[in-house]
Design a protein around this motif. Structure first.
Motif, PDB file in Angstrom:
ATOM      1  N   GLU A  37       0.840  -1.210   0.000  1.00 27.84           N
ATOM      2  CA  GLU A  37       0.000   0.000   0.000  1.00 27.84           C
ATOM      3  C   GLU A  37       0.876   1.261   0.000  1.00 27.84           C
ATOM      4  O   GLU A  37       0.593   2.214  -0.706  1.00 27.84           O
ATOM      5  N   GLU A  38       1.976   1.227   0.804  1.00 28.43           N
ATOM      6  CA  GLU A  38       2.841   2.428   0.898  1.00 28.43           C
ATOM      7  C   GLU A  38       3.460   2.764  -0.460  1.00 28.43           C
ATOM      8  O   GLU A  38       3.731   3.930  -0.744  1.00 28.43           O
ATOM      9  N   GLU A  39       3.697   1.766  -1.263  1.00 30.62           N
ATOM     10  CA  GLU A  39       4.373   2.021  -2.541  1.00 30.62           C
ATOM     11  C   GLU A  39       3.441   2.604  -3.607  1.00 30.62           C
ATOM     12  O   GLU A  39       3.903   3.119  -4.621  1.00 30.62           O
ATOM     13  N   ALA A  44       1.735  -7.722  -8.278  1.00 28.48           N
ATOM     14  CA  ALA A  44       1.814  -6.269  -8.113  1.00 28.48           C
ATOM     15  C   ALA A  44       0.417  -5.747  -7.822  1.00 28.48           C
ATOM     16  O   ALA A  44      -0.572  -6.245  -8.386  1.00 28.48           O
ATOM     17  N   LEU A  45       0.344  -4.743  -6.942  1.00 32.30           N
ATOM     18  CA  LEU A  45      -0.967  -4.124  -6.658  1.00 32.30           C
ATOM     19  C   LEU A  45      -1.323  -3.141  -7.775  1.00 32.30           C
ATOM     20  O   LEU A  45      -2.473  -2.977  -8.144  1.00 32.30           O
ATOM     21  N   ARG A  46      -0.290  -2.478  -8.269  1.00 32.58           N
ATOM     22  CA  ARG A  46      -0.443  -1.522  -9.376  1.00 32.58           C
ATOM     23  C   ARG A  46       0.940  -1.376  -9.988  1.00 32.58           C
ATOM     24  O   ARG A  46       1.948  -1.674  -9.342  1.00 32.58           O
ATOM     25  N   ALA A  47       1.001  -0.906 -11.217  1.00 31.48           N
ATOM     26  CA  ALA A  47       2.325  -0.751 -11.839  1.00 31.48           C
ATOM     27  C   ALA A  47       2.322   0.428 -12.802  1.00 31.48           C
ATOM     28  O   ALA A  47       1.260   0.925 -13.204  1.00 31.48           O
ATOM     29  N   LEU A  48       3.522   0.859 -13.128  1.00 34.05           N
ATOM     30  CA  LEU A  48       3.686   1.850 -14.198  1.00 34.05           C
ATOM     31  C   LEU A  48       4.321   1.112 -15.360  1.00 34.05           C
ATOM     32  O   LEU A  48       5.349   0.436 -15.172  1.00 34.05           O
ATOM     33  N   PHE A  49       3.740   1.256 -16.529  1.00 35.65           N
ATOM     34  CA  PHE A  49       4.331   0.598 -17.702  1.00 35.65           C
ATOM     35  C   PHE A  49       5.079   1.638 -18.520  1.00 35.65           C
ATOM     36  O   PHE A  49       4.537   2.685 -18.867  1.00 35.65           O
ATOM     37  N   SER A  50       6.349   1.337 -18.799  1.00 36.37           N
ATOM     38  CA  SER A  50       7.156   2.229 -19.640  1.00 36.37           C
ATOM     39  C   SER A  50       7.370   1.564 -20.996  1.00 36.37           C
ATOM     40  O   SER A  50       8.204   0.656 -21.120  1.00 36.37           O
ATOM     41  N   PRO A  51       6.628   1.998 -22.009  1.00 33.18           N
ATOM     42  CA  PRO A  51       6.742   1.329 -23.313  1.00 33.18           C
ATOM     43  C   PRO A  51       8.053   1.597 -24.038  1.00 33.18           C
ATOM     44  O   PRO A  51       8.445   0.817 -24.903  1.00 33.18           O
ATOM     45  N   SER A  52       8.760   2.672 -23.687  1.00 31.91           N
ATOM     46  CA  SER A  52       9.967   2.993 -24.471  1.00 31.91           C
ATOM     47  C   SER A  52      11.242   2.348 -23.912  1.00 31.91           C
ATOM     48  O   SER A  52      12.313   2.482 -24.493  1.00 31.91           O
ATOM     49  N   THR A  53      11.135   1.646 -22.787  1.00 31.14           N
ATOM     50  CA  THR A  53      12.314   0.968 -22.237  1.00 31.14           C
ATOM     51  C   THR A  53      12.634  -0.263 -23.095  1.00 31.14           C
ATOM     52  O   THR A  53      11.728  -0.893 -23.645  1.00 31.14           O
ATOM     53  N   GLY A  54      13.913  -0.595 -23.194  1.00 30.48           N
ATOM     54  CA  GLY A  54      14.289  -1.772 -23.988  1.00 30.48           C
ATOM     55  C   GLY A  54      15.633  -2.328 -23.563  1.00 30.48           C
ATOM     56  O   GLY A  54      16.179  -1.934 -22.522  1.00 30.48           O
ATOM     57  N   ILE A  55      16.155  -3.232 -24.359  1.00 35.51           N
ATOM     58  CA  ILE A  55      17.498  -3.771 -24.103  1.00 35.51           C
ATOM     59  C   ILE A  55      18.297  -3.731 -25.409  1.00 35.51           C
ATOM     60  O   ILE A  55      17.710  -3.739 -26.503  1.00 35.51           O
ATOM     61  N   VAL A  56      19.619  -3.698 -25.264  1.00 33.32           N
ATOM     62  CA  VAL A  56      20.471  -3.575 -26.458  1.00 33.32           C
ATOM     63  C   VAL A  56      21.702  -4.457 -26.284  1.00 33.32           C
ATOM     64  O   VAL A  56      22.156  -4.691 -25.166  1.00 33.32           O
ATOM     65  N   ASP A  57      22.220  -4.930 -27.393  1.00 30.90           N
ATOM     66  CA  ASP A  57      23.469  -5.701 -27.373  1.00 30.90           C
ATOM     67  C   ASP A  57      24.628  -4.697 -27.331  1.00 30.90           C
ATOM     68  O   ASP A  57      25.015  -4.127 -28.361  1.00 30.90           O
ATOM     69  N   SER A  58      25.163  -4.483 -26.129  1.00 30.75           N
ATOM     70  CA  SER A  58      26.140  -3.398 -25.955  1.00 30.75           C
ATOM     71  C   SER A  58      27.458  -3.703 -26.673  1.00 30.75           C
ATOM     72  O   SER A  58      28.158  -2.789 -27.103  1.00 30.75           O
ATOM     73  N   HIS A  59      27.799  -4.979 -26.815  1.00 27.26           N
ATOM     74  CA  HIS A  59      29.043  -5.315 -27.516  1.00 27.26           C
ATOM     75  C   HIS A  59      28.944  -4.903 -28.990  1.00 27.26           C
ATOM     76  O   HIS A  59      29.849  -4.265 -29.539  1.00 27.26           O
ATOM     77  N   SER A  60      27.817  -5.278 -29.637  1.00 29.55           N
ATOM     78  CA  SER A  60      27.630  -4.896 -31.054  1.00 29.55           C
ATOM     79  C   SER A  60      27.606  -3.380 -31.211  1.00 29.55           C
ATOM     80  O   SER A  60      28.109  -2.843 -32.207  1.00 29.55           O
ATOM     81  N   LEU A  61      27.019  -2.711 -30.222  1.00 31.16           N
ATOM     82  CA  LEU A  61      26.959  -1.247 -30.279  1.00 31.16           C
ATOM     83  C   LEU A  61      28.376  -0.656 -30.245  1.00 31.16           C
ATOM     84  O   LEU A  61      28.735   0.187 -31.079  1.00 31.16           O
ATOM     85  N   MET A  62      29.184  -1.142 -29.304  1.00 31.98           N
ATOM     86  CA  MET A  62      30.562  -0.622 -29.197  1.00 31.98           C
ATOM     87  C   MET A  62      31.362  -0.950 -30.455  1.00 31.98           C
ATOM     88  O   MET A  62      32.153  -0.140 -30.935  1.00 31.98           O
ATOM     89  N   LEU A  82      11.019  -6.246 -18.587  1.00 33.41           N
ATOM     90  CA  LEU A  82      11.781  -5.843 -17.402  1.00 33.41           C
ATOM     91  C   LEU A  82      10.803  -5.522 -16.270  1.00 33.41           C
ATOM     92  O   LEU A  82       9.798  -4.847 -16.494  1.00 33.41           O
ATOM     93  N   ILE A  83      11.133  -5.993 -15.067  1.00 35.07           N
ATOM     94  CA  ILE A  83      10.267  -5.738 -13.905  1.00 35.07           C
ATOM     95  C   ILE A  83      11.110  -5.078 -12.821  1.00 35.07           C
ATOM     96  O   ILE A  83      12.127  -5.636 -12.391  1.00 35.07           O
ATOM     97  N   TYR A  84      10.713  -3.860 -12.407  1.00 33.06           N
ATOM     98  CA  TYR A  84      11.466  -3.121 -11.393  1.00 33.06           C
ATOM     99  C   TYR A  84      10.570  -2.838 -10.195  1.00 33.06           C
ATOM    100  O   TYR A  84       9.413  -2.467 -10.365  1.00 33.06           O
ATOM    101  N   PRO A  85      11.158  -2.933  -8.997  1.00 32.56           N
ATOM    102  CA  PRO A  85      10.410  -2.418  -7.840  1.00 32.56           C
ATOM    103  C   PRO A  85      10.469  -0.896  -7.861  1.00 32.56           C
ATOM    104  O   PRO A  85      11.204  -0.317  -8.657  1.00 32.56           O
ATOM    105  N   VAL A  86       9.750  -0.224  -7.006  1.00 27.99           N
ATOM    106  CA  VAL A  86       9.894   1.240  -6.934  1.00 27.99           C
ATOM    107  C   VAL A  86      11.278   1.547  -6.350  1.00 27.99           C
ATOM    108  O   VAL A  86      11.761   0.811  -5.500  1.00 27.99           O
ATOM    109  N   PRO A  87      11.941   2.614  -6.804  1.00 29.52           N
ATOM    110  CA  PRO A  87      13.343   2.840  -6.415  1.00 29.52           C
ATOM    111  C   PRO A  87      13.509   3.404  -5.011  1.00 29.52           C
ATOM    112  O   PRO A  87      12.574   3.974  -4.460  1.00 29.52           O
ATOM    113  N   VAL A  88      14.742   3.244  -4.463  1.00 29.40           N
ATOM    114  CA  VAL A  88      15.045   3.877  -3.171  1.00 29.40           C
ATOM    115  C   VAL A  88      15.201   5.377  -3.397  1.00 29.40           C
ATOM    116  O   VAL A  88      15.471   5.823  -4.506  1.00 29.40           O
TER     117      VAL A  88
END
Ligand SMILES: Cc1cc2nc3c(=O)[nH]c(=O)nc-3n(C[C@H](O)[C@H](O)[C@H](O)COP(=O)(O)OP(=O)(O)OC[C@H]3O[C@@H](n4cnc5c(N)ncnc54)[C@H](O)[C@@H]3O)c2cc1C
Length: 374
Positions: A95-97, A133-151, A245-251
């Motif tokens: 509830e606090e979150e 989860a009781l409720r969540a925020l969905f971030s559609p623009s978050t993603g993952i990338v192959d950092s080695h190929s990028l470098m 990706l699933i994140y808790p609320v941040p500190v």
């Protein structure tokens, strides 16, 4: 001068800068102490393309992340870099979150991230049926990338632009001279070589404070503290129970953003990283198996299917923190140092997350400084 611009450090940020700066400057050198690129911070991270949600309004971290995310997706499409725009859920499990969720949404809007969607329990059950989860925020623009190929692509484009990348060369001394700097390198079998350069860009990651000190700039406020982040891996077949990706609320002060769940392009799932300031600046990449209990307890709050033996120690990375433990969040330090008596010397210090996401935007920012200074 032997060189026009010398960049120190071939991590994701130094490489992105080398590509950008070599587009419009000749005689650009990128120096790296290891045999190849990305052997330090840039190969030990979560490979997440962050949306720019949490960072303080008006900070470089916020601005360069939001801009960098867009530039990075475009770059990945243009150069066929593997990425996946999987999205992310920030979950409230108590509830606090619930009130924190609204505060995060507001910070995100302040940063220009206006696509976050509040999702209720029923929708969460459809999106990720195996999480709690009781409720969540969905971030559609978050993603993952192959950092080695990028470098690799940044490296290729730098070379194609005429830039030179010199590996196995450690910068051990910097001296200010008339019209620039003299840089001394240590290379094969401790041989030394000194050359002159008109400008220096310090993107040496974990030792960028020491490079700045070599040029005569002492500043206790910019001392890097090594801050380890450890990961555990979710064993198969339970990795298949998560699809984004699933994140808790941040500190509150963003020392880390909580033990979260990231997926990788190979279908693996990692928990972490946690946050541990090291006693001294040593390259300690061990994962403490005794932390398994803490990881299990944290993740179990939103992964109800998790059992203790489902996770196993994986890897660790080290953040170059200038924020001391318990301090408020610190911004990136990106500065042309004329005011400290070092004209033509650009420092990048404290380049922690979201440095991968922001790499192209950081490179553009630095190139603007270069264009305006020289
Ligand atoms: C645990 C963890 C998770 C993260 N997750 C994410 C994420 O999901 N998304 C995101 O956007 N960001 C993330 N980050 C942040 C991101 O990884 C960093 O911001 C980025 O990799 C920093 O790149 P860099 O080029 O500054 O540093 P580095 O990659 O460390 O490069 C610096 C280079 O300088 C070289 N060097 C140092 N001293 C010298 C010298 N004297 N002479 C020559 N060369 C030298 C080093 O060898 C090194 O290769 C994470 C970081 C960590 C630690």
């Amino acid at each position: 001068m032997d060189a026009e611009i010398t960049i120190i450090g071939a991590g994701v940020i130094g490489l992105a800068i080398a590509e950008k700066v070599s587009e419009s400057n000749n005689n650009v050198f990128l120096l790296e102490k290891h045999l190849k690129f990305g052997q330090e911070i840039s190969s030990r991270n979560s490979e997440v393309i962050h949306a720019g949600i949490y960072y303080p309004k008006g900070s470089l971290k916020a601005k360069l992340c939001v801009e960098g995310k867009r530039l990075l997706y475009d770059y990945c499409k243009k150069f066929d870099i593997p990425y996946y725009n999987c999205g992310k859920l920030i979950v409230a499990t108590s509830e606090e979150e619930l009130s924190i969720i609204e505060a995060i949404r507001q910070t995100a809007i302040d940063n220009g991230v206006d696509d976050l969607i509040v999702v209720e329990k029923e929708e969460i059950a459809v999106m990720e049926p195996n999480i709690f989860a009781l409720r969540a925020l969905f971030s559609p623009s978050t993603g993952i990338v192959d950092s080695h190929s990028l470098m690799k692509q940044y490296e290729t484009n730098t070379i194609n632009n005429g830039g030179q990348i010199v590996y196995s060369s450690e910068v051990i001394a910097i001296k200010k001279v008339n019209g620039g700097y003299e840089i001394t390198l240590s290379y094969a079998d401790n041989k030394e070589y000194t050359f002159s350069t008109r400008a220096v860009i310090n993107s040496a990651g974990l030792t960028s404070d020491r490079i700045s000190e070599m040029a005569g700039m002492q500043d206790d406020n910019l001392k890097i503290l090594f801050c380890k982040g450890e990961y555990f891996r979710l064993k198969t077949p339970k990795n298949k129970l998560i699809s984004r990706l699933i994140y808790p609320v941040p500190v509150h002060n963003l020392e880390g953003i909580g033990i979260h769940v990231t997926i990788d392009l190979g279908g693996g799932v990692k928990l972490g990283p946690d946050v541990t300031y090291l006693q001294s600046n040593i390259y300690d990449y061990t994962v403490d198996p005794l932390k398994q209990e803490a990881f299990f307890r944290s993740a179990r709050k939103f992964l109800p299917f998790l059992e203790f033996d489902d996770i196993t120690p994986e890897s660790a990375g080290i953040r170059p923190k200038i924020q001391k433990p318990g301090d408020p969040v610190r911004d990136y330090y990106i500065m042309e140092e004329s005011r400290r008596g070092c004209p033509g010397f650009i420092n990048l210090i404290g380049m922690e997350s979201p440095g991968l996401t922001s790499s192209i935007a950081i490179a553009q920012y630095v190139r603007e400084i270069v264009d305006n200074t020289f």
